[in-house]
Design an enzyme around this catalytic site. Sequence first.
Site, PDB file in Angstrom:
ATOM      1  N   HIS A   2       0.856  -1.182   0.000  1.00  0.00           N
ATOM      2  CA  HIS A   2       0.000   0.000   0.000  1.00  0.00           C
ATOM      3  C   HIS A   2       0.894   1.234   0.000  1.00  0.00           C
ATOM      4  O   HIS A   2       2.018   1.215   0.484  1.00  0.00           O
ATOM      5  CB  HIS A   2      -0.883  -0.034   1.255  1.00  0.00           C
ATOM      6  N   ASP A  45       2.321  -4.384   7.952  1.00  0.00           N
ATOM      7  CA  ASP A  45       1.120  -3.577   7.727  1.00  0.00           C
ATOM      8  C   ASP A  45      -0.070  -4.519   7.855  1.00  0.00           C
ATOM      9  O   ASP A  45      -0.373  -5.296   6.958  1.00  0.00           O
ATOM     10  CB  ASP A  45       1.178  -2.938   6.336  1.00  0.00           C
ATOM     11  N   GLN A 103      -5.316  -4.911   6.679  1.00  0.00           N
ATOM     12  CA  GLN A 103      -6.306  -5.817   6.101  1.00  0.00           C
ATOM     13  C   GLN A 103      -6.304  -7.180   6.795  1.00  0.00           C
ATOM     14  O   GLN A 103      -7.012  -8.094   6.346  1.00  0.00           O
ATOM     15  CB  GLN A 103      -6.047  -5.996   4.608  1.00  0.00           C
ATOM     16  N   LYS A 107     -11.498  -0.106  10.037  1.00  0.00           N
ATOM     17  CA  LYS A 107     -11.701  -1.277   9.189  1.00  0.00           C
ATOM     18  C   LYS A 107     -12.178  -2.479  10.003  1.00  0.00           C
ATOM     19  O   LYS A 107     -12.380  -3.563   9.444  1.00  0.00           O
ATOM     20  CB  LYS A 107     -10.402  -1.638   8.460  1.00  0.00           C
ATOM     21  N   CYS A 112      -4.717   2.504  -3.821  1.00  0.00           N
ATOM     22  CA  CYS A 112      -3.448   2.941  -3.225  1.00  0.00           C
ATOM     23  C   CYS A 112      -2.346   1.917  -3.455  1.00  0.00           C
ATOM     24  O   CYS A 112      -1.465   1.714  -2.610  1.00  0.00           O
ATOM     25  CB  CYS A 112      -3.614   3.220  -1.727  1.00  0.00           C
TER      26      CYS A 112
END
Length: 415
Positions: free
Chosen positions: A130, A207, A210, A233, A373
């Site tokens: 991302h 990261d 998600q 999220k 992104c």
Amino acid sequence: MSTQDAEGLDVAAIREDFPILEREFNGHDLVYLDNAATSHTPDQVVDEIARYYREYNANVHRGLHQLSQEASIAYEDAHDRVAEFIGASGGREEVVFTKNTTESMNVVAYAWGLAELGPGDEVVLTEMEHHAALVTWQQICKRTGAECKYIGLTEDGQLDMDDARDTITDDTQMVSAVHVSNTLGCVNPVSDLADVAHDHDALFFVDGAQAAPNRPVDVEAIDADFYAFSGHKMCGPTGVGVLYGKEHLLEEMDPYLYGGMMIRKVTFEDSTWNDLPWKFEAGTPVIAQGIALAEAIDYLDDIGMENVKRHEERLAEYAYDRLTAMDDVDVYGPSPEQGRTGLVSFNLGDVHAHDLSSILNDYAVAIRAGDHCTQPLHDRLGVAASARASFYIYNTEAEVDKLVEAIEGARDLFA
């Protein structure tokens, strides 16, 4: 709210906690399939935000009065709750509240990267990163003279671990990788990547934007040095993110932002820093958002993160099968058998993803369209943009069917 056993979620009961899902427009019931961008917020979390403002709204760590004491305790407890959720045995000292995953990435890039990187050093990313990671580390490397390198992908859209072992060297100081790709839906072998990084004495940043919302995360089992994710999220509010860092690393780093709350003693000549995690939370922090994030975690834990994971994977498999059955639809990323989480990126023939999304909106089907992104990844795939349907705890197979019906309608329109 009730849940079923391991065979699945009581989605009908869960949906009752999200009044926004009852909306209708354009003569259709809302089908919300943009959860990778932001999930919806259940009544329980909204009520917790309202309770803070209605009952004990005050600044934290500043007042001796009752309201400030109550707010401070709730805010500190929220850090402990997040630490428990991600398996951080160090507790609140290893959990910094930020605005989002992007800010968490920047905290480490500036506080650690500017001090530690220089010419001859390497930062290794993946081609599926991302922009929050790719742009941040790219620019830090430009400032420090370090080199930014990238781990490639296999033909089926997974991380190439053979290339990872070749790309990470003794000059590598930081490896930064997504846990789950927000475009390809693949789940990366982060524990294996951590081993490769640490074999070369490099740090490893994950990261988890998600991943934390839809699967159990244990930062210590992964052996991540840093792990970041966002509240919005995962049923939480906007405006709050999390940076996990191993305590000894956070202790060694200087603050990223300066001001109130993050200091211990200030003179006209110099300043010293507060204890962890407060030395990285300058100014009035994200009090209501942090407390509400803890409530969102309680909500998800009541459902069970293994149940959340299975539900998303089942919907992703169903969507993948339905979309790949359409001759003029290209789906990106690995098959469900190879490992895929709850999102599917695709294109319909020569129809631009933005046009497709606009037509789907006429059917009240909400998806994302664009580069998500991940512009360099889309360049790698040879497409300017893609459409993305992403699923969460309140979505159903019937909504996937409505997505397919809307795509068929768009096909007829553009024929």
